[in-house]
Design a protein around this motif. Structure first.
Motif, PDB file in Angstrom:
ATOM      1  N   LEU A 209      16.996  39.497  11.332  1.00 29.86           N
ATOM      2  CA  LEU A 209      15.543  39.336  11.206  1.00 29.86           C
ATOM      3  C   LEU A 209      15.163  39.792   9.810  1.00 29.86           C
ATOM      4  CD1 LEU A 209      12.806  38.639  12.399  1.00 29.86           C
ATOM      5  CD2 LEU A 209      12.658  40.980  13.285  1.00 29.86           C
TER       6      LEU A 209
ATOM      7  N   GLU B  65      13.713  47.075  13.783  1.00 32.40           N
ATOM      8  CA  GLU B  65      12.717  47.196  14.851  1.00 32.40           C
ATOM      9  C   GLU B  65      11.340  47.386  14.235  1.00 32.40           C
ATOM     10  OE1 GLU B  65      12.613  51.834  16.086  1.00 32.40           O
ATOM     11  OE2 GLU B  65      14.376  50.737  16.838  1.00 32.40           O
TER      12      GLU B  65
ATOM     13  N   SER C 248       8.436  41.444  15.512  1.00 31.06           N
ATOM     14  CA  SER C 248       9.218  40.434  16.212  1.00 31.06           C
ATOM     15  C   SER C 248       9.389  39.191  15.350  1.00 31.06           C
ATOM     16  CB  SER C 248       8.543  40.066  17.535  1.00 31.06           C
ATOM     17  OG  SER C 248       7.223  39.600  17.295  1.00 31.06           O
ATOM     18  N   PRO C 249      10.380  38.346  15.675  1.00 30.36           N
ATOM     19  CA  PRO C 249      10.551  37.092  14.927  1.00 30.36           C
ATOM     20  C   PRO C 249       9.284  36.252  14.964  1.00 30.36           C
ATOM     21  CG  PRO C 249      12.468  37.516  16.299  1.00 30.36           C
ATOM     22  CD  PRO C 249      11.444  38.539  16.684  1.00 30.36           C
TER      23      PRO C 249
ATOM     24  N   SER D 259       6.691  36.713  13.266  1.00 29.87           N
ATOM     25  CA  SER D 259       5.498  37.452  12.849  1.00 29.87           C
ATOM     26  C   SER D 259       5.122  37.035  11.436  1.00 29.87           C
ATOM     27  CB  SER D 259       5.766  38.962  12.876  1.00 29.87           C
ATOM     28  OG  SER D 259       6.032  39.419  14.181  1.00 29.87           O
TER      29      SER D 259
END
Length: 353
Positions: free
Chosen positions: A283, A326, A329-330, A332
Protein backbone atom coordinates in the motif's frame (compact mmCIF):
# COMPACT_ATOMS: atom_id res chain seq x y z
CA UNK A 1 -2.46 37.01 59.47
CA UNK A 2 -0.94 33.64 58.45
CA UNK A 3 -4.42 32.12 58.29
CA UNK A 4 -5.61 34.88 55.96
CA UNK A 5 -2.68 34.33 53.49
CA UNK A 6 -3.27 30.57 53.38
CA UNK A 7 -6.99 31.11 52.81
CA UNK A 8 -6.32 33.50 49.91
CA UNK A 9 -3.95 30.94 48.35
CA UNK A 10 -6.55 28.19 48.53
CA UNK A 11 -9.18 30.41 46.94
CA UNK A 12 -6.84 31.42 44.07
CA UNK A 13 -5.90 27.79 43.39
CA UNK A 14 -9.53 26.77 43.31
CA UNK A 15 -10.37 29.55 40.87
CA UNK A 16 -7.49 28.74 38.45
CA UNK A 17 -8.70 26.65 35.48
CA UNK A 18 -6.92 23.27 34.97
CA UNK A 19 -5.41 22.61 31.46
CA UNK A 20 -6.50 19.25 30.10
CA UNK A 21 -4.01 16.93 28.34
CA UNK A 22 -3.81 18.09 24.75
CA UNK A 23 -4.94 15.96 21.85
CA UNK A 24 -2.69 16.40 18.80
CA UNK A 25 -5.75 16.56 16.57
CA UNK A 26 -7.20 19.34 18.69
CA UNK A 27 -3.96 21.30 18.53
CA UNK A 28 -5.14 22.38 15.08
CA UNK A 29 -8.93 22.82 15.46
CA UNK A 30 -11.04 23.06 12.39
CA UNK A 31 -12.63 26.32 11.41
CA UNK A 32 -15.46 26.03 8.98
CA UNK A 33 -15.30 29.76 8.35
CA UNK A 34 -11.74 29.57 7.04
CA UNK A 35 -11.18 29.78 3.33
CA UNK A 36 -10.58 26.40 1.74
CA UNK A 37 -6.89 25.47 1.38
CA UNK A 38 -5.90 24.48 -2.12
CA UNK A 39 -4.27 21.05 -2.17
CA UNK A 40 -3.03 18.38 -4.54
CA UNK A 41 -4.22 14.84 -4.11
CA UNK A 42 -3.27 11.30 -4.97
CA UNK A 43 -4.59 7.82 -4.23
CA UNK A 44 -3.27 5.20 -1.82
CA UNK A 45 -2.96 2.09 -4.00
CA UNK A 46 -1.76 -1.46 -3.70
CA UNK A 47 1.06 -1.42 -6.24
CA UNK A 48 4.09 -3.46 -7.18
CA UNK A 49 6.84 -2.06 -4.99
CA UNK A 50 10.41 -1.72 -6.20
CA UNK A 51 13.15 -1.12 -3.68
CA UNK A 52 15.63 1.33 -5.23
CA UNK A 53 19.38 0.79 -4.87
CA UNK A 54 21.73 3.45 -6.21
CA UNK A 55 25.46 3.14 -6.65
CA UNK A 56 28.26 4.64 -8.73
CA UNK A 57 30.93 2.63 -10.48
CA UNK A 58 33.25 2.63 -13.48
CA UNK A 59 32.60 1.48 -17.03
CA UNK A 60 34.81 -1.39 -18.13
CA UNK A 61 34.93 -3.75 -21.08
CA UNK A 62 34.64 -7.54 -20.79
CA UNK A 63 37.10 -7.72 -23.73
CA UNK A 64 40.05 -5.37 -23.40
CA UNK A 65 43.65 -6.11 -24.33
CA UNK A 66 47.01 -4.36 -24.37
CA UNK A 67 48.79 -5.01 -27.66
CA UNK A 68 52.52 -5.73 -27.15
CA UNK A 69 55.40 -6.03 -29.54
CA UNK A 70 56.51 -9.59 -30.33
CA UNK A 71 59.96 -8.45 -31.50
CA UNK A 72 62.09 -5.34 -31.38
CA UNK A 73 62.28 -2.89 -34.23
CA UNK A 74 61.37 0.50 -35.63
CA UNK A 75 57.71 1.43 -36.07
CA UNK A 76 57.29 2.16 -39.76
CA UNK A 77 53.59 3.05 -39.89
CA UNK A 78 50.78 3.51 -37.37
CA UNK A 79 47.45 3.29 -39.16
CA UNK A 80 45.08 4.18 -36.30
CA UNK A 81 44.43 7.01 -33.87
CA UNK A 82 42.99 6.84 -30.36
CA UNK A 83 39.22 6.51 -30.49
CA UNK A 84 39.20 4.85 -33.92
CA UNK A 85 36.82 1.94 -34.44
CA UNK A 86 38.60 -1.04 -36.04
CA UNK A 87 37.54 -4.41 -37.39
CA UNK A 88 38.93 -7.82 -36.49
CA UNK A 89 42.09 -8.54 -38.49
CA UNK A 90 42.65 -4.92 -39.49
CA UNK A 91 46.32 -3.84 -39.57
CA UNK A 92 46.95 -1.39 -36.73
CA UNK A 93 50.66 -0.75 -37.21
CA UNK A 94 53.67 -2.12 -39.04
CA UNK A 95 57.28 -2.49 -38.00
CA UNK A 96 60.10 -2.02 -40.45
CA UNK A 97 60.94 -5.45 -41.88
CA UNK A 98 63.54 -4.75 -44.61
CA UNK A 99 66.09 -6.95 -42.87
CA UNK A 100 63.54 -9.73 -42.53
CA UNK A 101 62.67 -9.57 -46.20
CA UNK A 102 66.36 -9.92 -47.03
CA UNK A 103 66.64 -12.86 -44.65
CA UNK A 104 63.64 -14.47 -46.33
CA UNK A 105 65.33 -14.21 -49.73
CA UNK A 106 68.36 -15.94 -48.30
CA UNK A 107 66.19 -18.61 -46.67
CA UNK A 108 64.35 -19.24 -49.94
CA UNK A 109 67.70 -19.59 -51.75
CA UNK A 110 68.92 -22.13 -49.19
CA UNK A 111 65.66 -24.03 -49.55
CA UNK A 112 66.10 -24.24 -53.33
CA UNK A 113 69.64 -25.49 -52.89
CA UNK A 114 68.49 -28.08 -50.37
CA UNK A 115 65.76 -29.30 -52.72
CA UNK A 116 68.34 -29.77 -55.49
CA UNK A 117 70.57 -31.69 -53.12
CA UNK A 118 67.65 -33.84 -52.04
CA UNK A 119 66.72 -34.63 -55.65
CA UNK A 120 70.30 -35.71 -56.33
CA UNK A 121 70.23 -37.97 -53.27
CA UNK A 122 66.97 -39.58 -54.47
CA UNK A 123 68.67 -40.67 -57.70
CA UNK A 124 70.46 -43.28 -55.65
CA UNK A 125 67.14 -44.66 -54.38
CA UNK A 126 64.96 -45.42 -57.44
CA UNK A 127 62.40 -47.20 -55.28
CA UNK A 128 61.44 -43.87 -53.66
CA UNK A 129 59.51 -42.60 -56.66
CA UNK A 130 56.76 -40.64 -54.85
CA UNK A 131 58.05 -38.06 -52.37
CA UNK A 132 54.54 -37.12 -51.22
CA UNK A 133 53.31 -40.63 -50.51
CA UNK A 134 56.50 -41.67 -48.81
CA UNK A 135 57.15 -38.41 -46.99
CA UNK A 136 56.77 -40.09 -43.60
CA UNK A 137 58.86 -43.11 -44.58
CA UNK A 138 61.80 -43.47 -42.20
CA UNK A 139 64.32 -43.58 -45.06
CA UNK A 140 62.75 -40.53 -46.67
CA UNK A 141 62.93 -38.63 -43.37
CA UNK A 142 66.62 -39.43 -43.01
CA UNK A 143 67.33 -38.36 -46.57
CA UNK A 144 65.53 -35.03 -46.04
CA UNK A 145 67.55 -34.40 -42.91
CA UNK A 146 70.79 -35.42 -44.55
CA UNK A 147 70.25 -33.15 -47.56
CA UNK A 148 69.46 -30.14 -45.33
CA UNK A 149 65.98 -29.83 -46.82
CA UNK A 150 64.13 -30.10 -43.50
CA UNK A 151 66.37 -27.48 -41.88
CA UNK A 152 65.86 -25.08 -44.80
CA UNK A 153 62.08 -25.48 -44.61
CA UNK A 154 62.05 -24.65 -40.89
CA UNK A 155 64.32 -21.63 -41.37
CA UNK A 156 61.98 -20.18 -44.01
CA UNK A 157 58.94 -20.84 -41.82
CA UNK A 158 60.60 -19.01 -38.91
CA UNK A 159 61.39 -15.97 -41.08
CA UNK A 160 57.80 -15.84 -42.35
CA UNK A 161 56.51 -15.86 -38.77
CA UNK A 162 58.76 -12.92 -37.90
CA UNK A 163 57.51 -11.01 -40.93
CA UNK A 164 53.95 -11.75 -39.87
CA UNK A 165 54.73 -10.43 -36.38
CA UNK A 166 55.87 -7.14 -37.89
CA UNK A 167 52.22 -6.42 -38.73
CA UNK A 168 50.09 -5.86 -35.63
CA UNK A 169 46.46 -6.70 -36.34
CA UNK A 170 43.27 -6.18 -34.30
CA UNK A 171 42.36 -9.42 -32.46
CA UNK A 172 38.69 -8.37 -32.45
CA UNK A 173 36.51 -5.45 -33.50
CA UNK A 174 36.74 -2.60 -31.03
CA UNK A 175 37.94 0.88 -30.11
CA UNK A 176 41.60 1.97 -29.95
CA UNK A 177 42.84 3.69 -26.78
CA UNK A 178 46.11 4.42 -24.95
CA UNK A 179 48.29 4.51 -28.07
CA UNK A 180 51.88 4.72 -26.87
CA UNK A 181 53.89 4.76 -30.11
CA UNK A 182 54.22 6.82 -33.26
CA UNK A 183 55.99 6.54 -36.61
CA UNK A 184 59.73 6.14 -36.11
CA UNK A 185 59.51 4.89 -32.53
CA UNK A 186 61.89 2.11 -31.53
CA UNK A 187 60.30 -0.71 -29.55
CA UNK A 188 61.66 -3.72 -27.75
CA UNK A 189 60.05 -7.12 -27.52
CA UNK A 190 57.24 -6.95 -24.93
CA UNK A 191 56.76 -3.17 -25.09
CA UNK A 192 53.19 -1.83 -24.98
CA UNK A 193 52.04 -0.47 -28.32
CA UNK A 194 48.36 0.40 -27.90
CA UNK A 195 45.18 -0.99 -26.36
CA UNK A 196 41.84 -2.03 -27.78
CA UNK A 197 38.52 -2.70 -26.12
CA UNK A 198 35.27 -4.16 -27.29
CA UNK A 199 32.64 -1.41 -27.46
CA UNK A 200 29.64 -3.65 -27.05
CA UNK A 201 28.77 -4.96 -24.58
CA UNK A 202 30.26 -2.86 -21.78
CA UNK A 203 30.42 -3.70 -18.10
CA UNK A 204 29.62 -1.40 -15.17
CA UNK A 205 31.11 -2.58 -11.88
CA UNK A 206 29.59 -1.20 -8.66
CA UNK A 207 29.94 -2.09 -4.98
CA UNK A 208 26.92 -2.43 -2.71
CA UNK A 209 26.31 -2.97 0.97
CA UNK A 210 25.95 -6.64 1.81
CA UNK A 211 22.31 -6.24 2.89
CA UNK A 212 21.55 -4.64 -0.48
CA UNK A 213 23.39 -7.32 -2.43
CA UNK A 214 21.31 -10.01 -0.73
CA UNK A 215 18.20 -8.52 -2.37
CA UNK A 216 19.60 -8.99 -5.87
CA UNK A 217 19.63 -11.78 -8.40
CA UNK A 218 21.09 -12.20 -11.87
CA UNK A 219 19.05 -10.70 -14.69
CA UNK A 220 17.45 -7.81 -12.74
CA UNK A 221 17.07 -4.77 -14.99
CA UNK A 222 19.27 -1.74 -14.22
CA UNK A 223 19.11 1.90 -15.32
CA UNK A 224 22.52 3.44 -16.07
CA UNK A 225 23.63 6.97 -16.91
CA UNK A 226 26.90 8.92 -16.64
CA UNK A 227 27.34 10.81 -13.38
CA UNK A 228 27.11 14.58 -13.57
CA UNK A 229 24.83 14.55 -16.61
CA UNK A 230 21.34 15.21 -15.26
CA UNK A 231 19.71 15.24 -18.70
CA UNK A 232 21.70 12.37 -20.18
CA UNK A 233 19.73 9.59 -21.80
CA UNK A 234 19.17 6.62 -19.49
CA UNK A 235 20.55 3.33 -20.78
CA UNK A 236 19.56 -0.12 -19.65
CA UNK A 237 21.50 -3.16 -18.57
CA UNK A 238 21.07 -6.18 -16.36
CA UNK A 239 22.92 -7.77 -13.47
CA UNK A 240 25.45 -10.21 -14.89
CA UNK A 241 27.10 -11.41 -11.69
CA UNK A 242 27.15 -10.89 -7.92
CA UNK A 243 30.51 -11.67 -6.37
CA UNK A 244 29.80 -14.11 -3.50
CA UNK A 245 32.42 -12.43 -1.31
CA UNK A 246 32.13 -9.49 1.08
CA UNK A 247 35.31 -7.43 1.16
CA UNK A 248 36.94 -5.93 4.25
CA UNK A 249 34.77 -2.82 3.91
CA UNK A 250 31.54 -4.81 3.99
CA UNK A 251 30.88 -4.28 0.29
CA UNK A 252 29.96 -6.70 -2.48
CA UNK A 253 31.00 -6.30 -6.13
CA UNK A 254 28.20 -6.44 -8.68
CA UNK A 255 28.71 -6.52 -12.46
CA UNK A 256 26.13 -4.95 -14.76
CA UNK A 257 26.18 -5.76 -18.48
CA UNK A 258 25.19 -3.01 -20.95
CA UNK A 259 24.39 -4.94 -24.12
CA UNK A 260 23.85 -1.89 -26.35
CA UNK A 261 25.73 1.07 -24.86
CA UNK A 262 25.36 4.39 -26.62
CA UNK A 263 28.22 6.65 -27.58
CA UNK A 264 27.79 8.52 -24.28
CA UNK A 265 29.42 5.66 -22.34
CA UNK A 266 33.17 5.19 -22.71
CA UNK A 267 35.82 3.12 -20.98
CA UNK A 268 36.70 4.27 -17.45
CA UNK A 269 33.73 6.65 -17.16
CA UNK A 270 31.94 7.05 -13.83
CA UNK A 271 28.31 5.99 -14.17
CA UNK A 272 25.36 5.72 -11.81
CA UNK A 273 23.31 2.56 -11.57
CA UNK A 274 19.70 2.51 -10.34
CA UNK A 275 18.55 -0.99 -9.51
CA UNK A 276 14.83 -1.61 -9.03
CA UNK A 277 14.37 -4.71 -6.90
CA UNK A 278 10.84 -6.22 -7.08
CA UNK A 279 9.40 -6.49 -3.59
CA UNK A 280 5.75 -7.53 -3.98
CA UNK A 281 2.59 -5.43 -3.68
CA UNK A 282 2.45 -2.74 -0.99
CA UNK A 283 0.00 0.00 0.00
CA UNK A 284 1.85 3.05 -1.30
CA UNK A 285 1.41 6.82 -1.11
CA UNK A 286 3.66 9.62 -2.38
CA UNK A 287 6.33 10.49 0.20
CA UNK A 288 5.04 14.07 0.52
CA UNK A 289 1.66 12.77 1.68
CA UNK A 290 3.22 11.92 5.05
CA UNK A 291 3.92 14.76 7.52
CA UNK A 292 5.20 14.78 11.08
CA UNK A 293 2.75 16.27 13.58
CA UNK A 294 3.27 16.14 17.34
CA UNK A 295 6.17 13.77 16.72
CA UNK A 296 4.03 11.26 14.84
CA UNK A 297 3.49 10.41 11.18
CA UNK A 298 0.22 11.73 9.80
CA UNK A 299 -1.56 11.43 6.47
CA UNK A 300 -4.45 13.73 5.62
CA UNK A 301 -7.19 12.16 3.57
CA UNK A 302 -9.86 14.04 1.65
CA UNK A 303 -13.43 13.27 2.61
CA UNK A 304 -16.35 15.39 1.37
CA UNK A 305 -14.24 18.49 0.98
CA UNK A 306 -12.59 18.20 4.41
CA UNK A 307 -9.09 17.16 5.44
CA UNK A 308 -9.12 14.20 7.81
CA UNK A 309 -6.23 13.57 10.18
CA UNK A 310 -4.94 9.94 10.19
CA UNK A 311 -2.10 8.56 12.26
CA UNK A 312 -0.16 6.07 10.14
CA UNK A 313 2.65 3.58 10.47
CA UNK A 314 5.06 3.59 7.56
CA UNK A 315 7.36 0.95 6.15
CA UNK A 316 9.96 1.02 3.41
CA UNK A 317 10.32 3.71 0.78
CA UNK A 318 12.02 3.93 -2.58
CA UNK A 319 12.64 7.65 -2.67
CA UNK A 320 9.33 8.35 -4.40
CA UNK A 321 6.68 6.19 -2.78
CA UNK A 322 6.27 5.29 0.90
CA UNK A 323 4.69 2.12 2.24
CA UNK A 324 1.76 2.48 4.65
CA UNK A 325 1.48 -0.42 7.09
CA UNK A 326 -1.60 0.83 8.93
CA UNK A 327 -3.74 3.93 9.36
CA UNK A 328 -5.47 4.28 5.99
CA UNK A 329 -7.07 1.88 3.57
CA UNK A 330 -6.50 1.26 -0.16
CA UNK A 331 -8.14 3.76 -2.52
CA UNK A 332 -8.06 6.50 0.14
CA UNK A 333 -7.62 9.94 -1.41
CA UNK A 334 -4.54 11.47 0.24
CA UNK A 335 -3.45 15.12 0.31
CA UNK A 336 0.06 15.68 -1.01
CA UNK A 337 0.56 19.46 -0.84
CA UNK A 338 -0.07 22.29 1.64
CA UNK A 339 -0.53 19.65 4.32
CA UNK A 340 2.07 20.84 6.81
CA UNK A 341 -0.34 23.19 8.62
CA UNK A 342 -3.65 21.57 7.82
CA UNK A 343 -6.11 21.00 10.64
CA UNK A 344 -8.45 18.12 11.17
CA UNK A 345 -11.74 18.80 9.32
CA UNK A 346 -10.25 21.85 7.61
CA UNK A 347 -11.99 22.71 4.33
CA UNK A 348 -9.82 22.08 1.27
CA UNK A 349 -10.13 22.63 -2.44
CA UNK A 350 -8.42 20.38 -4.98
CA UNK A 351 -6.12 22.24 -7.33
CA UNK A 352 -6.68 21.68 -10.99
CA UNK A 353 -3.88 19.78 -12.71
Amino acid sequence: MRFIIVLIGVVLFACTPHKEESNPVNDFPSNSNDLATKVAIDTADLLDFHYLINSVGKIQSPSSIVMRCERGGIVENVFVEMGDAVSKGQILLKLNNENLLLEREKAELKLNQAELEFDNVLLGFPSLTSKQKLKQDSLMVRLRLGSGLREAELALKEINLKIKDSEIRAPFSGIIYDRKISNGSYVNSGDELLSIYQKSPLLLIVTLLENEALLLSKGIKVEVKPTGFAHQKVQYGYINYINPNVNEKGLVEVGIILPSPGKELILGMNAEATIKVPNGKRLLVPKNAVVIRSGKEVVFTLEEGLAKWNYVQTGVDNGVKLEILEGISPKSVVITSNNLQLAHDAPVEVEKP
